[in-house]
Write an enzyme that holds these catalytic residues in place. Structure first.
Site, PDB file in Angstrom:
ATOM      1  N   ASP A   1      45.585  43.744  38.712  1.00 59.79           N
ATOM      2  CA  ASP A   1      45.193  43.297  40.048  1.00 59.79           C
ATOM      3  C   ASP A   1      46.423  43.089  40.927  1.00 59.79           C
ATOM      4  OD1 ASP A   1      42.915  42.530  41.677  1.00 59.79           O
ATOM      5  OD2 ASP A   1      43.705  40.488  41.623  1.00 59.79           O
TER       6      ASP A   1
ATOM      7  N   GLU B   1      45.593  48.452  40.840  1.00 58.41           N
ATOM      8  CA  GLU B   1      44.752  48.019  41.964  1.00 58.41           C
ATOM      9  C   GLU B   1      45.625  48.021  43.214  1.00 58.41           C
ATOM     10  OE1 GLU B   1      43.632  46.205  45.035  1.00 58.41           O
ATOM     11  OE2 GLU B   1      44.289  44.469  43.847  1.00 58.41           O
TER      12      GLU B   1
ATOM     13  N   ASP C   1      34.563  42.192  44.269  1.00 62.65           N
ATOM     14  CA  ASP C   1      34.750  41.430  45.506  1.00 62.65           C
ATOM     15  C   ASP C   1      33.903  41.973  46.658  1.00 62.65           C
ATOM     16  OD1 ASP C   1      36.552  39.508  44.590  1.00 62.65           O
ATOM     17  OD2 ASP C   1      38.297  40.775  44.979  1.00 62.65           O
TER      18      ASP C   1
END
Length: 484
Positions: free
Chosen positions: A278, A325, A377
């Site tokens: 991430d 990401e 998300d």
């Protein structure tokens, strides 16, 4: 390079289970069977670490430990560590559609404590596990045991030290969790399903990692963070986002060849088949905000370790299966950095239709991209369609060559099938659908709404809902578009 394939994003917390939250038990094995029927090759999950504030897996107390809420009570029963009565007492009587974290904490902790009374049955295995995981396990156990001794207070308020004997419970806890996860992963791998895990780039300052390794972070002489993580103001937030995580002292980490990061990435590649990292841009350049700042406006961009770190990673783990990401970042230097790593980035269809030049438009996907309808998300795809501006929705429908009733959801939603097949035809090496999109669900089932402190990470599936998935359809498009 990843092979051409497809998968489903479904966190273990969302699996069917009678114990208030999904776990490493029967629901996971049944889901693997479902993926096999669909000819999927990947099961993507969120971080398996213990959850933190707001039940978020991205603000954990440990970057290495597994979440005790994922404990399978039936597995303890099969091992003779608890009784049938103990398991029956843990069965949840509330809604099967939401994870009840309070219930799960209470009953899973009680089961673990009961199982621990018979820990001597596993003495040899525990010794081997402790040796294998020594680079983080005892720091975690000491942190947790000391926190218990101080009634769960933040570590800055601790006044009492734990005793060595109190550490063994947390070693036992993690041994059970790693053992159960290893069995579930082995079952998935045997059916041709690989696990795509997830690694947050930062750790919490209320974590065993920061508490035990403060010399590896930017801190004041008193051991407090002097700058913290965030992102600058942008189109979505005029004050930026102030995350508050302590920042790494990259110069200090460089001195021992980035040992902590090699241990962390190596640990992830051991428990997963591949790992998504991430906020990958933080390795290239990160936003540093003074610890006493009220917003992220006053931060500055600082250089990250760049290829020095990933040269070390690639040397230690040849051809590591890593997904970067890289969402929301189109900086030229970052693009060059990602290309140099060789790791695939991410593309999201929901981001593609704010104009006609987005990098997320499907025709721009390459064989080094992992493509999604949306991430954890995002809103669901159906929810996005309902909430989108008319022009954005028209662009997506035109691109997917769909002209029917775009508002219809459900497992056989025509508009979602048009979206899926558009995604499946792209050059992306991997395509991933959140389970909510597979089922055609709306906004009320989204996993996380960034910026909201409560009500996230609660979505769950039922066995009945999973049985309604049209497995033949997904098998067909996986075979048709070379992803089976």
């Amino acid at each position: 390079m990843f092979q051409r394939s497809a998968g489903i994003l479904m966190n273990p917390s969302s699996l069917p289970s009678p114990f208030g939250i999904g776990d490493f038990g029967r629901g996971g094995y049944a889901f693997v069977d479902l993926l096999y029927e669909m000819r999927m090759k990947w099961w993507q999950i969120l971080p398996l670490c213990p959850v933190g504030k707001g039940n978020s897996p991205y603000s954990s107390i440990s970057a290495f430990a597994l979440n005790p809420l994922y404990l399978d009570p039936y597995g303890l029963l099969e091992d003779g560590l608890v009784t049938q009565g103990d398991v029956d007492a843990a069965v949840y009587g509330g809604s099967p559609y939401k994870a009840d974290y309070e219930w799960a904490v209470r009953v899973k902790t009680a089961l673990l404590r009961k199982a621990y009374e018979r820990a001597d049955q596993k003495a040899d295995a525990l010794k081997a596990f402790q040796a294998e995981q020594s680079f983080w396990l005892m720091d975690y156990a000491r942190y947790m045991a000391t926190r218990d001794k101080n009634d769960g207070k933040p570590w800055r308020e601790w006044t009492l030290a734990c005793e060595e004997a109190e550490l063994s419970y947390y070693v036992f806890e993690q041994y059970l969790l790693f053992t159960q996860w290893k069995k579930l992963k082995a079952y998935a791998n045997a059916r041709g399903i690989s696990i795509l895990g997830d690694m947050p780039i930062y750790v919490s300052d209320e974590s065993a990692d920061f508490w035990a390794n403060r010399s590896l972070f930017e801190t004041t002489p008193a051991g407090e963070p002097n700058r913290v993580a965030g992102v600058p103001p942008d189109y979505f937030s005029e004050d930026g986002q102030l995350w508050g995580n302590p920042l790494y002292d990259w110069e200090k980490m460089k001195q021992d060849g980035y040992r902590w990061w090699l241990q962390r990435i190596g640990g992830s590649l051991h428990i997963y088949d591949a790992v998504r990292i991430d906020h990958f841009r933080g390795f290239y350049q990160y936003w540093a905000v003074p610890a006493d700042a009220k917003t992220a406006r006053t931060g500055t961009w600082e250089p990250g370790p760049g290829m020095e770190l990933f040269d070390a990673v690639n040397a230690a783990f040849p051809n590591p299966q890593i997904v970067a990401e890289d969402l929301g970042c189109e900086d030229e230097g970052l693009v060059r950095f990602l290309k140099e790593t060789g790791y695939p980035g991410m593309k999201v269809m929901q981001f593609a239709y704010y104009g006609w030049d987005s990098v997320h438009l499907p025709y721009k996907y390459t064989e080094n991209d992992v493509a999604y309808t949306g991430t954890h998300d995002n809103d669901t795809m159906l929810g996005w369609l309902w909430a989108a501006k008319p022009e954005e929705r028209r662009q997506l429908l035109a691109y997917c060559r769909f002209s029917g009733d775009w508002g219809m959801g459900g497992a056989k939603s025509p508009v979602l099938r048009a979206v899926f097949e558009t995604l499946w035809q792209t050059s992306a090496c991997m395509t991933i659908l959140p389970i909510q999109d597979v089922c055609g669900y709306g906004t009320d089932t989204r996993m996380n709404l960034p910026g909201e402190a409560k009500g996230n990470w609660e979505f769950r599936m039922t066995e009945q809902a999973l049985r309604q998935i049209d497995t033949a359809y997904f098998r067909r498009i996986n075979e048709r578009y070379g992803r089976a």
